[in-house]
Scaffold this motif. Structure first.
Motif, short mmCIF file in Angstrom:
data_model
loop_
_atom_site.label_atom_id
_atom_site.label_comp_id
_atom_site.label_asym_id
_atom_site.label_seq_id
_atom_site.Cartn_x
_atom_site.Cartn_y
_atom_site.Cartn_z
N ARG A 286 2.22 -5.78 14.47
CA ARG A 286 2.64 -4.78 13.50
C ARG A 286 1.75 -3.55 13.63
N ALA A 287 2.32 -2.39 13.63
CA ALA A 287 1.56 -1.15 13.79
C ALA A 287 0.50 -1.04 12.71
N GLY A 288 -0.74 -0.75 13.12
CA GLY A 288 -1.82 -0.57 12.18
C GLY A 288 -2.64 -1.81 11.92
N GLU A 289 -2.23 -2.96 12.46
CA GLU A 289 -2.96 -4.20 12.18
C GLU A 289 -4.35 -4.19 12.81
N ALA A 290 -4.46 -3.47 13.93
CA ALA A 290 -5.75 -3.47 14.63
C ALA A 290 -6.86 -2.90 13.75
N GLU A 291 -6.48 -1.97 12.83
CA GLU A 291 -7.49 -1.35 11.98
C GLU A 291 -7.77 -2.16 10.73
#
Length: 307
Positions: A286-291
């Motif tokens: 999901r976009a943004g999960e890395a942060e």
């Protein structure tokens, strides 16, 4: 073949492309009526040549049938102001006067329509990968960025997919480049057949492809990704050569931050994770999960039904 946007004709072409067909028709009708009125009030000036750019605009922006129709109407309107001067002429001469204008205006329409067809054909090929017929990398990335920005405005969830063909280089080395080309074309044709008109598909590397798909929600997007992988795997299974595909999927909610380039990188990382897990696999992020912290990511997935 490109129309130089810095030239007046290029700016006019770009402006016409930005208008709806209804507005273009309105402009053409208004311009035609204005020229006809001016030619009737002051016939000595001779406004008939001004019909030519109107005909060009119709042929360029509306199509062949509309361009020819406007050309014929303009030809009759160009003759109308001088009819009282040539009323004494014989019928053949009157017909010749009308015929000359009709042929002249139709020729102008035919020329601009032919140019538009050539322009569209060259533009199509300039946007496509010659081998597979999919969008090339530059055009895919540009349209991807625009589609992501539009999705943010309308609250649309997207699914960005990066696909890599497993063992493609082995096929190329063992069977030759013709076999590799066949695999690429088979895969691209199968991918294009399952995509909707509004979806994007592009070749972004030697054996790498990218897809951008609108999905109803984050939960359903995961099902979309798995279904696409299953169907593309079936396409490859019908090939004469043993190739599978690894897929990295990135679900992009409307509120996701980051540029299109960042999102492409995230989907690419997911694809490499799938490939490193044993190939013919799929990894969905999901976009943004890395942060986000790991606990927050797991909680968000449980809340949305992704785990």
């Amino acid at each position: 073949m490109r129309v130089n946007s810095q030239m007046p004709v290029g700016r006019l072409a770009e402006h016409l492309e930005s208008l709806s067909r209804e507005r273009i028709w309105f402009a053409i009708v208004a311009a035609t009526a204005g020229i006809a009125l001016a030619d009737y009030i002051i016939p000595a000036v001779g406004f008939a040549p001004l019909y030519m750019p109107v005909i060009c605009a119709a042929g360029w922006a509306l199509g062949a049938r509309e361009g020819y129709f406007v050309a014929v109407i303009a030809a009759f309107l160009a003759v109308a102001p001088s009819l009282h001067h040539i009323a004494a002429l014989s019928v053949p001469l009157l017909a010749l006067s009308i015929g000359v204008r009709v042929v002249t205006f139709l020729f102008i329409a035919a020329a601009i329509i032919s140019f538009r067809r050539s322009y569209d054909r060259e533009l199509f090929h300039a946007h496509r990968d010659r081998m597979t017929g999919t969008l090339n990398k530059e055009v895919f990335e540009r349209r991807c960025a625009r589609m992501i920005e539009d999705a943010r405005h309308i609250g649309q969830t997207l699914l960005l997919i990066i696909l890599d063909l497993d063992d493609f280089k082995a096929v190329n080395n063992r069977e030759g480049h013709r076999a590799g080309d066949e695999v690429l074309q088979t895969f691209a044709g199968g991918a294009a057949s399952i995509m909707r008109r509004e979806d994007l598909i592009g070749r972004i590397g030697g054996d790498e492809f990218a897809l951008l798909v609108r999905v109803p929600s984050m939960v359903e997007g995961q099902g979309f990704a798995r279904d696409i992988h299953t169907r593309l795997s079936a396409v490859l299974a019908q090939s004469r050569y043993p190739v599978t595909c690894s897929m990295g999927g990135l679900l992009i909610p409307p509120h996701a931050s980051g540029s299109a380039s960042d999102l492409m990188h995230a989907a690419d990382q997911a694809m490499y994770r799938a490939k490193n897990s044993g190939k013919n696999a799929i990894a969905i992020d999901r976009a943004g999960e890395a942060e986000a912290p790991a606990e927050a990511r797991i909680a968000a997935k449980r809340q949305e039904g992704l785990v």
